[in-house]
Design an enzyme around this catalytic site. Structure first.
Site, PDB file in Angstrom:
ATOM      1  N   GLY A 100       0.722  -1.121   0.463  1.00 39.20           N
ATOM      2  CA  GLY A 100      -0.335  -0.041  -0.198  1.00 39.20           C
ATOM      3  C   GLY A 100       1.014   1.406   0.039  1.00 39.20           C
ATOM      4  CD  GLN A 114       3.772   5.559   2.414  1.00 37.85           C
ATOM      5  OE1 GLN A 114       2.854   5.138   1.893  1.00 37.85           O
ATOM      6  NE2 GLN A 114       4.472   4.991   3.473  1.00 37.85           N
ATOM      7  CB  CYS A 130       5.286   1.762   7.821  1.00 35.83           C
ATOM      8  SG  CYS A 130       5.080   3.757   6.979  1.00 35.83           S
ATOM      9  CG  LEU A 131       6.753   0.970   1.720  1.00 41.80           C
ATOM     10  CD1 LEU A 131       5.804   1.630  -0.133  1.00 41.80           C
ATOM     11  CD2 LEU A 131       8.265   0.186   1.519  1.00 41.80           C
ATOM     12  CG  HIS A 188      -0.523   0.817   7.773  1.00 48.29           C
ATOM     13  ND1 HIS A 188       0.884   0.627   8.121  1.00 48.29           N
ATOM     14  CD2 HIS A 188       0.522   1.898   6.752  1.00 48.29           C
ATOM     15  CE1 HIS A 188       2.446   1.273   7.915  1.00 48.29           C
ATOM     16  NE2 HIS A 188       1.865   1.923   7.013  1.00 48.29           N
ATOM     17  CD  GLU A 189      -0.958   2.400   2.759  1.00 49.82           C
ATOM     18  OE1 GLU A 189      -0.703   3.514   2.394  1.00 49.82           O
ATOM     19  OE2 GLU A 189      -0.025   1.371   3.384  1.00 49.82           O
ATOM     20  CG  HIS A 200      -0.124   6.266   6.010  1.00 42.29           C
ATOM     21  ND1 HIS A 200       1.779   7.051   5.999  1.00 42.29           N
ATOM     22  CD2 HIS A 200       0.965   5.575   5.537  1.00 42.29           C
ATOM     23  CE1 HIS A 200       2.707   6.301   6.073  1.00 42.29           C
ATOM     24  NE2 HIS A 200       2.373   4.976   5.740  1.00 42.29           N
TER      25      HIS A 200
END
Ligand code: NI
Length: 172
Positions: free
Chosen positions: A46, A51, A88-89, A130-131, A134
């Site tokens: 995702g 991001q 997480c990226l 999670h997204e 963000h």
């Protein structure tokens, strides 16, 4: 399509809530395509627009079934709890056991502005939560308990100093 650098912990854009999308045009479709390409290159399951430094309320995903894009997502109807190792990226190489809802419902729009709704459980539900976090300017660090948070800050400080996690602090 283009692969963008992914913003990481410390970048203020990750702490700002994203703005609702109102224009459903070629620019938005290109943004979604670029986000998917960036996510696959990472690789991740995702990716939220902030991001890559774009403060718009949309994210892309692919948990292994097919690629998807959700614009202006709203989570509702959550159920149960599920603990899972989550990363997480934007906080690279660090993972924690985090409890989140096991099932969620999300309403939103596709890139053309048509209403969509999805029910997700397990990994899908995890990714959706999670997204959306963000897009609200929240990182997974905000879900850590006190001890995990302390360890996370230590690891991130060490990384900022260019130390690996198993090196000792330099003396002097
Ligand atoms: Ni993330």
């Amino acid at each position: 399509m283009a692969v963008y650098p992914i913003r990481t912990f410390g970048d203020p854009v990750l702490r700002l809530p994203c703005v609702e999308v109102t224009e459903f045009d070629a620019t938005l479709r290109k943004l979604a395509d670029d986000m998917l390409e960036t996510m696959y290159a990472a690789p991740g399951v995702g990716l939220a627009a902030n991001q890559i430094g774009v403060q718009k309320r949309l994210f892309v995903y692919d948990i292994g079934d097919s690629p998807g894009v959700i614009v202006n997502p709203v989570l509702s109807a959550h159920l149960g709890e599920w603990e899972y190792t989550e990363g997480c990226l934007s906080v690279p190489d660090l993972h924690w056991e985090i409890v989140r809802f096991k099932e969620v419902h999300v309403d939103g729009l596709d890139v053309d502005g048509n209403p969509i709704s999805l029910d997700g459980d397990d990994l899908m539900a995890r990714m959706l939560q999670h997204e959306v976090d963000h897009l609200d300017g929240r990182l997974l660090l905000s879900h850590l308990d006190r001890r995990q948070h302390k360890e996370a800050m230590r690891a991130l400080r060490r990384r900022a100093m260019g130390l690996s996690d198993d090196e000792r602090e330099p003396v002097g």
